[in-house]
Design an enzyme around this catalytic site. Structure first.
Site, PDB file in Angstrom:
ATOM      1  CE  LYS A 153      24.891  51.424  35.044  1.00 30.09           C
ATOM      2  NZ  LYS A 153      23.770  52.383  35.143  1.00 30.09           N
ATOM      3  CB  SER A 159      26.116  60.282  26.130  1.00 24.79           C
ATOM      4  OG  SER A 159      26.872  59.912  27.262  1.00 24.79           O
ATOM      5  CB  VAL A 202      29.217  57.944  29.074  1.00 26.67           C
ATOM      6  CG1 VAL A 202      29.490  56.661  29.839  1.00 26.67           C
ATOM      7  CG2 VAL A 202      28.590  58.979  29.996  1.00 26.67           C
ATOM      8  CD  GLU A 261      24.142  52.791  18.841  1.00 27.10           C
ATOM      9  OE1 GLU A 261      24.271  54.041  18.709  1.00 27.10           O
ATOM     10  OE2 GLU A 261      23.103  52.245  19.231  1.00 27.10           O
ATOM     11  CB  CYS A 290      21.166  55.263  18.802  1.00 28.75           C
ATOM     12  SG  CYS A 290      21.205  54.827  20.530  1.00 28.75           S
ATOM     13  CD  GLU A 294      22.370  61.243  19.658  1.00 29.40           C
ATOM     14  OE1 GLU A 294      23.206  61.202  20.567  1.00 29.40           O
ATOM     15  OE2 GLU A 294      21.928  60.227  19.093  1.00 29.40           O
TER      16      GLU A 294
HETATM   17  P1  ADP Z   1      22.306  59.471  28.653  1.00 29.27           P
HETATM   18  O1  ADP Z   1      22.997  60.790  28.762  1.00 29.27           O
HETATM   19  O2  ADP Z   1      21.550  59.302  27.437  1.00 29.27           O
HETATM   20  O3  ADP Z   1      21.595  59.067  29.918  1.00 29.27           O
HETATM   21  P2  ADP Z   1      24.646  57.996  29.326  1.00 29.27           P
HETATM   22  O4  ADP Z   1      25.742  57.758  28.373  1.00 29.27           O
HETATM   23  O5  ADP Z   1      24.868  58.945  30.451  1.00 29.27           O
HETATM   24  O6  ADP Z   1      23.425  58.382  28.428  1.00 29.27           O
HETATM   25  O7  ADP Z   1      24.153  56.626  29.968  1.00 29.27           O
HETATM   26  C1  ADP Z   1      24.148  55.393  29.312  1.00 29.27           C
HETATM   27  C2  ADP Z   1      24.566  54.323  30.300  1.00 29.27           C
HETATM   28  O8  ADP Z   1      25.894  54.609  30.730  1.00 29.27           O
HETATM   29  C3  ADP Z   1      23.731  54.249  31.573  1.00 29.27           C
HETATM   30  O9  ADP Z   1      23.603  52.900  31.999  1.00 29.27           O
HETATM   31  C4  ADP Z   1      24.558  55.038  32.561  1.00 29.27           C
HETATM   32  O10 ADP Z   1      24.316  54.682  33.902  1.00 29.27           O
HETATM   33  C5  ADP Z   1      25.954  54.629  32.142  1.00 29.27           C
HETATM   34  N1  ADP Z   1      27.009  55.562  32.561  1.00 29.27           N
HETATM   35  C6  ADP Z   1      26.917  56.902  32.761  1.00 29.27           C
HETATM   36  N2  ADP Z   1      28.089  57.392  33.183  1.00 29.27           N
HETATM   37  C7  ADP Z   1      28.971  56.377  33.216  1.00 29.27           C
HETATM   38  C8  ADP Z   1      30.361  56.238  33.556  1.00 29.27           C
HETATM   39  N3  ADP Z   1      31.074  57.284  33.943  1.00 29.27           N
HETATM   40  N4  ADP Z   1      30.917  55.025  33.463  1.00 29.27           N
HETATM   41  C9  ADP Z   1      30.214  53.947  33.048  1.00 29.27           C
HETATM   42  N5  ADP Z   1      28.907  54.011  32.747  1.00 29.27           N
HETATM   43  C10 ADP Z   1      28.284  55.192  32.823  1.00 29.27           C
END
Ligand code: ADP
Length: 484
Positions: free
Chosen positions: A180, A234, A237, A255, A289, A386
């Site tokens: 994904k 992040s 998440v 990570e 990162c 960060e």
């Molecule tokens: P950033 O804030 O840097 O965009 P995220 O952690 O939001 O980082 O996103 C990293 C990845 O995690 C992306 O592919 C995003 O679509 C996915 N993502 C975001 N929210 C969720 C969630 N609730 N469950 C699973 N994957 C998620």
């Protein structure tokens, strides 16, 4: 900037070896960070698409992929690597357009992806089980086996590199993957799937479902058919992913970034350190990162290091990805707001220097001038959180003990570096620093496909990259035969 490089239909998912419409027929705009325009439409995958992708991966685990020998798997990975190499310029342009990173940085990422596939292709047949001396009449041995279906949720900052390190290792061990990519940048993930198809990867072994995190991402991480989840992104998440994985009792590799320090001692080779001190903070506009966002400098060389870093900052040019300057735009307007919010929190600090956004940078691009802060206390928000933007803080210290205490004084622990000529100090700090990687008189070791990478604390757990990743992407079976 050109969409001519997109040789596949980006509005589709790649499932079971075929390009398919997302079931709900919905799409999302894919933005160009350099000018704010829409590049194209991408699939807005959801639960049903993820269900199909997981089913295709499960099926692949019962097909030719399962019967293939490790050297045969390795050969396919190597062939994918060769195709990545053959298409490196196109992939670099796609990544530059999609992520906003300067073209030469995107090219380096394409070459790294090829190298990951070469490395994991070569490693596929090198992880062996053991025989274990046991009771009389027994023969005991271990087998390294794939988890089964692996879910890979990746961010937008280094799509090619992160595909290489996680999907490469997973496929080397014989798993079938569902990827994904991030909704902000997914072109090279789709391109990679097509190159893997061309290289002869059996259908269903790699599936790609673009879409929103809360939809396709959540569907994948919560899916009962997924046997291992690797996530880069992040902290917030990451916590969700770990919670979801606990429902299914599956292992996760997380990570989650860092607040990585470089420690510069009075006896350091400052000329050698300078390019690393600044580049490690502004590369990919700080959206890395392992970015080094904290520079800790011993008082004897503090003024010199700060002045010389400030001079470099003054020369940094920020502009569109295709202009291939020092720094590109941030990924999105949202990310720009976040980073500008952090910079605003440094209003009372000494702003030591800033780079320049070039005057002809398109108005709609998400540009932020790289900013270097001095006079920052170790507990300040800019020295603790960060930022994920081109912002560094320079903090003075008196002695080794204080440097270590500041370096280890955040909740993160991804990377650290030591600049000093004293061997004993290097060894002491390499042990004492709380980080998954420590660099001595360098930072990043040129990317290091071969070097295990991952963190501790809020930076996550598990290791990707290098041979070590193969342990995480496989499971161990013990076989005990009683034969008398
Ligand atoms: P950033 O804030 O840097 O965009 P995220 O952690 O939001 O980082 O996103 C990293 C990845 O995690 C992306 O592919 C995003 O679509 C996915 N993502 C975001 N929210 C969720 C969630 N609730 N469950 C699973 N994957 C998620």
């Amino acid at each position: 900037m050109s969409t001519e490089d997109i040789w596949f239909d980006p509005s589709l998912c790649f499932i079971g070896g075929a390009w398919v419409d997302p079931v709900a027929g919905q799409t999302l705009d894919l933005g160009n960070p350099s000018d704010g325009t829409v590049i194209c439409q991408i699939a807005r995958g959801g639960q049903e698409d993820v269900d199909h992708a997981v089913a295709a991966a499960e099926e692949a685990l019962h097909g030719p992929w399962a019967r293939m020998t490790a050297p045969e798997r390795g050969r396919i990975l190597a062939k994918i690597g060769q195709l990545v190499l053959d298409n490196a310029d196109t992939l670099a342009r796609l990544e530059a357009m999609d992520v906003g990173k300067p073209l030469k940085q995107a090219k380096a990422d394409a070459l790294a992806l090829a190298r990951y596939m070469e490395f994991y292709g070569g490693a596929a047949d090198k992880l062996h089980g053991h025989t274990i001396p046991y009771l009389d009449g027994y023969t005991v041995y271990t087998l390294r086996e794939p988890h089964g279906v692996t879910g890979h949720i990746i961010p937008w900052n280094y799509p090619m590199q992160i595909i290489g390190r996680s999907v490469g290792a997973a496929l080397a061990m014989g798993n079938a993957a569902v990827l994904k990519p991030a909704e902000e940048a997914c072109l090279t993930a789709l391109a990679f799937a097509d190159l893997a198809r061309q290289a002869g990867l059996p259908e269903g072994v790699l599936n790609v479902v673009p879409g929103l995190g809360a939809e396709a991402g959540a569907a994948l991480s919560a899916h009962a058919g997924v046997n291992h989840v690797s996530f880069t992104g992040s902290v917030g998440v990451g916590k969700l992913i770990q919670r979801q994985a606990s429902e299914n009792i599956v292992p996760v590799t997380l990570e989650l970034g860092g607040k990585s320090p470089q420690l510069v001692f009075d006896d350091a080779d400052i000329d050698a350190a300078l390019p690393f001190l600044v580049n490690a903070g502004v590369q990919n506009a700080g959206q890395t990162c392992s970015a080094s966002s904290r520079i800790l400098v011993q008082r004897g060389v503090f003024d010199e290091v700060l002045d010389r870093m400030a001079a470099r900052y003054g020369d940094l040019q920020v502009g569109p990805a295709m202009a291939d300057l020092d720094v590109g735009p941030l990924i999105s307007a949202r990310q720009k707001d976040i980073v500008e919010g952090f910079i605003a929190q440094g209003a009372s600090l000494e702003k030591a220097a800033q780079g320049q956004v070039v005057t002809d940078a398109p108005d709609g691009g998400h540009y932020v001038a790289p900013t270097l802060f001095a006079g920052v206390s170790p507990g300040h928000v800019l020295a603790q959180e960060e930022i994920f933007g081109p912002v560094q803080v320079v903090i003075p210290f008196d002695d080794e003990a204080e440097a270590l205490s500041i370096a280890n004084g955040t909740q993160f622990g991804l990377v650290a570096s030591v600049w000093s000529r004293e061997g004993a100090r290097q060894m002491r700090l390499a042990k004492a620093l709380r980080a998954g990687q420590v660099f001595l008189n360098n930072y990043g070791a040129g990317g290091g496909v071969e070097l295990p990478f991952g963190g501790t604390g809020l930076s996550g757990h598990g290791r990707e990259k290098g041979f070590e990743a193969l342990y995480g992407f496989s499971t161990l079976k013990t076989v005990a035969a009683l034969h008398g």
